[in-house]
Scaffold this motif. Structure first.
Motif, PDB file in Angstrom:
ATOM      1  N   ASP A  57      30.740  51.068  98.450  1.00  0.00           N
ATOM      2  CA  ASP A  57      30.841  50.103  99.541  1.00  0.00           C
ATOM      3  C   ASP A  57      32.133  50.305 100.328  1.00  0.00           C
ATOM      4  O   ASP A  57      32.153  50.268 101.560  1.00  0.00           O
ATOM      5  CB  ASP A  57      30.772  48.685  98.977  1.00  0.00           C
ATOM      6  N   MET A  58      33.230  50.544  99.616  1.00  0.00           N
ATOM      7  CA  MET A  58      34.518  50.762 100.268  1.00  0.00           C
ATOM      8  C   MET A  58      34.482  52.020 101.131  1.00  0.00           C
ATOM      9  O   MET A  58      34.989  52.036 102.258  1.00  0.00           O
ATOM     10  CB  MET A  58      35.615  50.857  99.219  1.00  0.00           C
ATOM     11  N   LEU A  59      33.889  53.092 100.613  1.00  0.00           N
ATOM     12  CA  LEU A  59      33.801  54.338 101.366  1.00  0.00           C
ATOM     13  C   LEU A  59      32.988  54.155 102.641  1.00  0.00           C
ATOM     14  O   LEU A  59      33.353  54.670 103.715  1.00  0.00           O
ATOM     15  CB  LEU A  59      33.176  55.431 100.496  1.00  0.00           C
ATOM     16  N   PHE A 142      39.663  60.869  96.507  1.00  0.00           N
ATOM     17  CA  PHE A 142      40.586  59.865  97.040  1.00  0.00           C
ATOM     18  C   PHE A 142      41.966  60.465  97.313  1.00  0.00           C
ATOM     19  O   PHE A 142      42.651  60.059  98.249  1.00  0.00           O
ATOM     20  CB  PHE A 142      40.696  58.686  96.070  1.00  0.00           C
ATOM     21  N   ARG A 143      42.360  61.441  96.508  1.00  0.00           N
ATOM     22  CA  ARG A 143      43.624  62.126  96.800  1.00  0.00           C
ATOM     23  C   ARG A 143      43.505  62.939  98.076  1.00  0.00           C
ATOM     24  O   ARG A 143      44.450  63.010  98.883  1.00  0.00           O
ATOM     25  CB  ARG A 143      44.019  63.019  95.618  1.00  0.00           C
ATOM     26  N   GLN A 185      45.212  51.727 101.022  1.00  0.00           N
ATOM     27  CA  GLN A 185      43.899  51.625 100.384  1.00  0.00           C
ATOM     28  C   GLN A 185      43.690  52.754  99.383  1.00  0.00           C
ATOM     29  O   GLN A 185      43.292  52.513  98.230  1.00  0.00           O
ATOM     30  CB  GLN A 185      42.825  51.677 101.464  1.00  0.00           C
ATOM     31  N   TRP A 186      43.966  53.980  99.813  1.00  0.00           N
ATOM     32  CA  TRP A 186      43.742  55.100  98.906  1.00  0.00           C
ATOM     33  C   TRP A 186      44.752  55.103  97.767  1.00  0.00           C
ATOM     34  O   TRP A 186      44.409  55.461  96.630  1.00  0.00           O
ATOM     35  CB  TRP A 186      43.787  56.417  99.681  1.00  0.00           C
ATOM     36  N   ALA A 191      45.535  54.597  92.072  1.00  0.00           N
ATOM     37  CA  ALA A 191      46.233  53.983  90.935  1.00  0.00           C
ATOM     38  C   ALA A 191      45.238  53.324  89.989  1.00  0.00           C
ATOM     39  O   ALA A 191      45.394  53.389  88.756  1.00  0.00           O
ATOM     40  CB  ALA A 191      47.251  52.958  91.439  1.00  0.00           C
ATOM     41  N   GLU A 192      44.212  52.693  90.539  1.00  0.00           N
ATOM     42  CA  GLU A 192      43.209  52.024  89.714  1.00  0.00           C
ATOM     43  C   GLU A 192      42.458  53.031  88.848  1.00  0.00           C
ATOM     44  O   GLU A 192      42.257  52.807  87.642  1.00  0.00           O
ATOM     45  CB  GLU A 192      42.231  51.269  90.618  1.00  0.00           C
ATOM     46  N   ILE A 193      42.064  54.147  89.439  1.00  0.00           N
ATOM     47  CA  ILE A 193      41.309  55.153  88.690  1.00  0.00           C
ATOM     48  C   ILE A 193      42.206  55.867  87.683  1.00  0.00           C
ATOM     49  O   ILE A 193      41.791  56.159  86.556  1.00  0.00           O
ATOM     50  CB  ILE A 193      40.656  56.158  89.666  1.00  0.00           C
ATOM     51  N   GLU A 194      43.453  56.150  88.080  1.00  0.00           N
ATOM     52  CA  GLU A 194      44.378  56.798  87.153  1.00  0.00           C
ATOM     53  C   GLU A 194      44.631  55.932  85.924  1.00  0.00           C
ATOM     54  O   GLU A 194      44.774  56.447  84.808  1.00  0.00           O
ATOM     55  CB  GLU A 194      45.697  57.108  87.861  1.00  0.00           C
TER      56      GLU A 194
END
Length: 285
Positions: A57-59, A142-143, A185-186, A191-194
């Motif tokens: 959804d964010m993408l 995302f990176r 945002q990215w 950070a959330e995924i890491e």
């Protein structure tokens, strides 16, 4: 399914025409880090996403917003070309080589796009799908997105400083602010995924299958040792799996290459003819 709202996301009208600046704006429209590139990058990542629904959804949210930025830039470029002295455009179009050397207006704005924007960069190179990243790995993508927003914001800021037109600056100020949000945002998503999976991509590869002896070594392959003072050469590694080590004189781990002579069938193809000193026709240095 997409819906188009007739109003633009923000104001996009210059005070005065400026065909030279219109050419510059093509870079942040159709260049490697332009709005068309990130628009397609985010949309394809979203369309292909198999991850948690909030990421998809964010993408699609940001990808759809980038469509509006493309429209704004196209509108601005067209208006910068409106009313531009026709003799300037025709004269530049006569000799594209001189136009390019002098950094003049883009003759394709007259010849190809009819005083409108084009899906190209500031040199006329067409938008390339190889600019876009959509790997299916959220952290890697995302990176790449953070890099795209960083480079894109840098270019827009540089363009902001190259004009005094208040209308152009007003629109660019809005776009810079949105790029600020997109970088945040990215960064937040990364950070959330890491935190969930660690910092390495991919996180699924088994540690024991890689050479642990060199996995955290920074190797000095150039003259000087100033790099040894960096945080990348000492202390705990960001992946939490060891300590970073500086190697001042890295060694070669492999042997000197030694290739077998080419088979006889290859002689004629490689231009290697047998001689008395080279009876098999081997390639000589």
């Amino acid at each position: 399914m997409f819906f188009h709202v007739k109003q633009t996301q923000y104001k996009c009208s210059p005070v005065m025409p400026d065909p030279l600046y219109a050419k510059k704006l093509q870079e942040v429209l159709g260049g490697q880090y332009g709005e068309m590139s990130v628009m397609m990058q985010y949309l394809f990542q979203g369309f292909n996403s198999r991850a948690e629904k909030k990421y998809k959804d964010m993408l699609l949210d940001i990808g759809t917003e980038e469509i509006s930025h493309v429209e704004m830039l196209c509108t601005m470029i067209s208006q910068l070309l409106d009313g531009a002295p026709l003799d300037q455009q025709e004269e530049a179009a006569k000799d594209p080589l001189i136009e390019a050397a002098l950094g003049g207006i883009n003759p394709q704005h007259l010849i190809v796009s009819g005083l409108g924007a084009a899906p190209t960069d500031s040199t006329g190179y067409p938008l390339n799908s190889r600019y876009m990243v959509s790997s299916g790995n959220l952290l890697a993508d995302f990176r790449a997105n953070l890099n795209a927003e960083s480079q894109g914001r840098l270019q827009v800021v540089r363009l902001y400083e190259q004009t005094t037109d208040p209308g152009v600056r007003d629109m660019l100020s809005f776009m810079i602010a949105r790029d600020t949000m997109h970088q945040n945002q990215w960064l937040a998503a990364i950070a959330e995924i890491e935190q969930q999976e660690g910092v390495l991509v991919p996180s699924s590869f088994h540690v024991e299958l890689e050479d642990q002896a060199i996995a955290h070594q920074f190797m000095n392959y150039s003259e000087g040792e100033e790099s040894s003072s960096g945080s990348w050469a000492n202390g705990p590694s960001p992946d939490g799996r060891g300590n970073l080590e500086y190697v001042a004189n890295p060694k070669a781990y492999g042997p000197e290459p030694s290739l077998r002579p080419a088979p006889d069938a290859m002689h004629s193809r490689l231009g290697m003819k047998p001689t008395l000193s080279n009876p098999k026709g081997c390639l000589e240095a």
